[in-house]
Design a protein around this motif. Structure first.
Motif, PDB file in Angstrom:
ATOM      1  N   ALA A 197       0.811  -1.216   0.000  1.00  0.00           N
ATOM      2  CA  ALA A 197       0.000   0.000   0.000  1.00  0.00           C
ATOM      3  C   ALA A 197       0.843   1.265   0.000  1.00  0.00           C
ATOM      4  O   ALA A 197       2.017   1.261   0.375  1.00  0.00           O
ATOM      5  N   ARG A 198       0.211   2.347  -0.441  1.00  0.00           N
ATOM      6  CA  ARG A 198       0.739   3.710  -0.323  1.00  0.00           C
ATOM      7  C   ARG A 198      -0.206   4.499   0.577  1.00  0.00           C
ATOM      8  O   ARG A 198      -1.394   4.182   0.684  1.00  0.00           O
ATOM      9  N   GLY A 373      -2.861   1.002  10.881  1.00  0.00           N
ATOM     10  CA  GLY A 373      -3.990   1.484  11.669  1.00  0.00           C
ATOM     11  C   GLY A 373      -5.270   0.780  11.259  1.00  0.00           C
ATOM     12  O   GLY A 373      -5.277  -0.427  11.000  1.00  0.00           O
ATOM     13  N   PRO A 374      -6.385   1.510  11.160  1.00  0.00           N
ATOM     14  CA  PRO A 374      -7.643   0.834  10.827  1.00  0.00           C
ATOM     15  C   PRO A 374      -7.724   0.377   9.379  1.00  0.00           C
ATOM     16  O   PRO A 374      -8.517  -0.517   9.056  1.00  0.00           O
ATOM     17  N   TRP A 375      -6.940   0.987   8.482  1.00  0.00           N
ATOM     18  CA  TRP A 375      -7.033   0.637   7.060  1.00  0.00           C
ATOM     19  C   TRP A 375      -6.715  -0.844   6.859  1.00  0.00           C
ATOM     20  O   TRP A 375      -5.709  -1.360   7.341  1.00  0.00           O
ATOM     21  N   LEU A 413      -5.086   5.138   2.741  1.00  0.00           N
ATOM     22  CA  LEU A 413      -4.167   4.293   1.989  1.00  0.00           C
ATOM     23  C   LEU A 413      -4.890   3.630   0.827  1.00  0.00           C
ATOM     24  O   LEU A 413      -6.116   3.526   0.797  1.00  0.00           O
ATOM     25  N   ALA A 414      -4.100   3.157  -0.128  1.00  0.00           N
ATOM     26  CA  ALA A 414      -4.596   2.320  -1.215  1.00  0.00           C
ATOM     27  C   ALA A 414      -3.501   1.330  -1.557  1.00  0.00           C
ATOM     28  O   ALA A 414      -2.314   1.682  -1.579  1.00  0.00           O
ATOM     29  N   GLY A 415      -3.890   0.092  -1.832  1.00  0.00           N
ATOM     30  CA  GLY A 415      -2.907  -0.948  -2.101  1.00  0.00           C
ATOM     31  C   GLY A 415      -3.221  -1.733  -3.350  1.00  0.00           C
ATOM     32  O   GLY A 415      -4.286  -1.591  -3.961  1.00  0.00           O
ATOM     33  N   ALA A 416      -2.289  -2.592  -3.715  1.00  0.00           N
ATOM     34  CA  ALA A 416      -2.458  -3.466  -4.868  1.00  0.00           C
ATOM     35  C   ALA A 416      -1.842  -4.821  -4.547  1.00  0.00           C
ATOM     36  O   ALA A 416      -0.831  -4.903  -3.851  1.00  0.00           O
ATOM     37  N   THR A 431      -3.288   1.772  -7.631  1.00  0.00           N
ATOM     38  CA  THR A 431      -3.541   2.414  -6.337  1.00  0.00           C
ATOM     39  C   THR A 431      -4.144   3.799  -6.530  1.00  0.00           C
ATOM     40  O   THR A 431      -4.985   4.234  -5.735  1.00  0.00           O
ATOM     41  N   GLU A 432      -3.733   4.500  -7.567  1.00  0.00           N
ATOM     42  CA  GLU A 432      -4.275   5.838  -7.806  1.00  0.00           C
ATOM     43  C   GLU A 432      -5.735   5.785  -8.236  1.00  0.00           C
ATOM     44  O   GLU A 432      -6.532   6.657  -7.871  1.00  0.00           O
ATOM     45  N   ALA A 433      -6.119   4.732  -8.968  1.00  0.00           N
ATOM     46  CA  ALA A 433      -7.529   4.558  -9.319  1.00  0.00           C
ATOM     47  C   ALA A 433      -8.355   4.247  -8.073  1.00  0.00           C
ATOM     48  O   ALA A 433      -9.478   4.749  -7.914  1.00  0.00           O
TER      49      ALA A 433
END
Length: 444
Positions: A197-198, A373-375, A413-416, A431-433
């Protein structure tokens, strides 16, 4: 206080004319413990969503560290086992057996019990005021208290973006390097897949509130498991499309629907359809999805009757406001004596946001990310509608807020999912999408 007195064994339900749950949430959102769990958040037909829930002012709260050996043990406490409970388990609490203690400012576990609660039946277009108490009189009082909230509904518009900027932690180049490292580890046989993730972070403008982010997400972009929760100096806004688990306490049926495989939506209908078709036909994305299906089958088996685990659907295409996804469905029948705590413990953290093998994937993730964290933890409701049911979402598309002297600070956050043939640039773009709708809600 004894267990007998601390439990709320009696339920009283009153039925009332329809109100919009988002309008009710807007009327109550500044109260302590304000909660909104919206099925589709404006689109109640999304992914079969029927029920939404709104509440505030819980009478019992736990915020703290979870037991490493049994992180959901409190759900067996009669004070919480009686239902009307919402909880959040952080990703890091579930990962700790693999990663060790890593710190981070978010608590392992947050639990709140709501003796008064509103349940919105989108199919019947009716509202249930649900009260719980130690006896019939106390339960009726709580149901009447919930019914009184119906007069506090307010028009819920879409405010302007409440945050000026979103600062990435690290850089796109650093993320691509992390992906390349994981691909190399997979090639060396260390693991098969890891979700990397980012993160982005920022502050809300003075006087602005996390609920405004929820309103902006709900305006045409609401997901199947949209949620807002305010507890003390923390708040959570989730636009998650992903079911972690459901468990029918009477039927014993367990279901999970992991998401793996993503393409961005496109405003041009022909291009959008082509992207969806490309995802549906992608051997890479199907393989990525299948790895997690196998992992979740194994996780559910820990709580299931032998031979009852089934893959009901594979690689179904789901289209959301900003992305297309591949989703699979796995079911099982719970073993004798298994309850919500055992079901959650068997599968947490969710396999779709860890990788395979899960233990090793979590170690690799910890080498590339600070605490999440919660993500990618889970937000769950236990018997909210009086039907002995557990529903838990995966906290993707989620922003965590903490209140400081200068106002609200947020992180998202967003991950792949990284596999052997992952392309670092393509994974970065994925991740940007995924973060797009949340960033638009935060900063426009």
């Amino acid at each position: 206080m004894s267990d007998r007195l601390s439990a709320l064994p009696v339920i009283h339900v009153e039925t009332h004319p329809w109100r919009e749950p988002l309008a009710m949430a807007a009327g109550l959102n500044r109260r302590e413990g304000a909660l909104a769990l919206l099925a589709g958040a404006g689109d109640p037909t999304a992914h079969g969503g029927r029920w939404s829930f709104v509440a505030c002012e819980p009478d019992r709260v736990f915020v703290g560290r979870a037991d490493d050996a049994a992180p959901f043990a409190l759900l067996r406490d009669p004070a919480y086992a009686g239902g009307g409970v919402v909880g959040l388990m952080s990703y890091d609490a579930g990962a700790r057996p693999a990663t060790g203690e890593r710190g981070g400012g978010w608590p392992d576990l947050m639990l709140a019990r709501y003796p008064a609660l509103l349940a919105f039946d989108h199919r019947a277009r009716r509202v249930r005021a649900i009260g719980r108490g130690a006896d019939a009189e106390a339960a009726r009082f709580q149901a009447e208290r919930a019914a009184a909230w119906l007069d506090e509904a307010v028009s819920a518009g879409s405010p302007s973006p409440p945050s000026v900027r979103a600062d990435e932690e690290g850089s796109g180049a650093a993320y691509e390097a992390a992906v390349a490292d994981v691909v190399a580890r997979i090639g060396a046989g260390e693991l098969f897949q890891a979700n990397i993730a980012r993160a982005w972070a920022g502050r809300l403008d003075p006087g602005r509130d996390p609920f405004e982010v929820f309103l902006r997400l709900s305006a045409g972009r609401g997901a199947a498991y949209g949620a807002f929760w305010r507890l003390g100096m923390r708040a959570l806004v989730s636009n998650s499309p992903e079911l972690f688990l459901t468990f029918g306490g009477h039927s014993g049926r367990i279901e999970t629907r992991p998401i793996k495989g993503t393409r961005p939506r496109d405003p041009d209908p022909a291009r959008d359809a082509a992207l969806a078709a490309e995802l549906a036909a992608s051997a890479k994305d199907r393989a990525e999805n299948l790895m997690i299906v196998d992992l979740m089958r194994n996780d559910l088996a820990r709580a299931a009757r032998p031979g009852s685990v089934r893959v009901e659907r594979l690689f179904e295409l789901e289209s959301h406001p900003t992305v297309h996804h591949l989703v699979s469905t796995i079911t099982a029948q719970a073993a004798e004596g298994v309850g919500p705590a055992e079901v959650l413990e068997a599968a947490f953290p969710p396999g779709s946001i860890t990788g395979a093998p899960k233990h090793q994937a979590m170690k690799v993730i910890a080498g590339h990310e600070p605490p999440r964290g919660p993500w990618c933890g889970s937000l769950f409701g236990l018997d909210l509608g009086g039907e002995a049911r557990l529903t838990a979402s995966v906290l993707i598309r989620t922003a965590a807020f903490e209140r400081e002297a200068a106002g609200w600070r947020w992180r998202a956050l967003a991950g792949a999912g990284i596999v052997a043939d992952s392309d670092p640039r393509a994974e970065r773009l994925e991740t940007e999408a995924k973060i797009r709708a949340l960033k638009e809600a935060l900063v426009g």
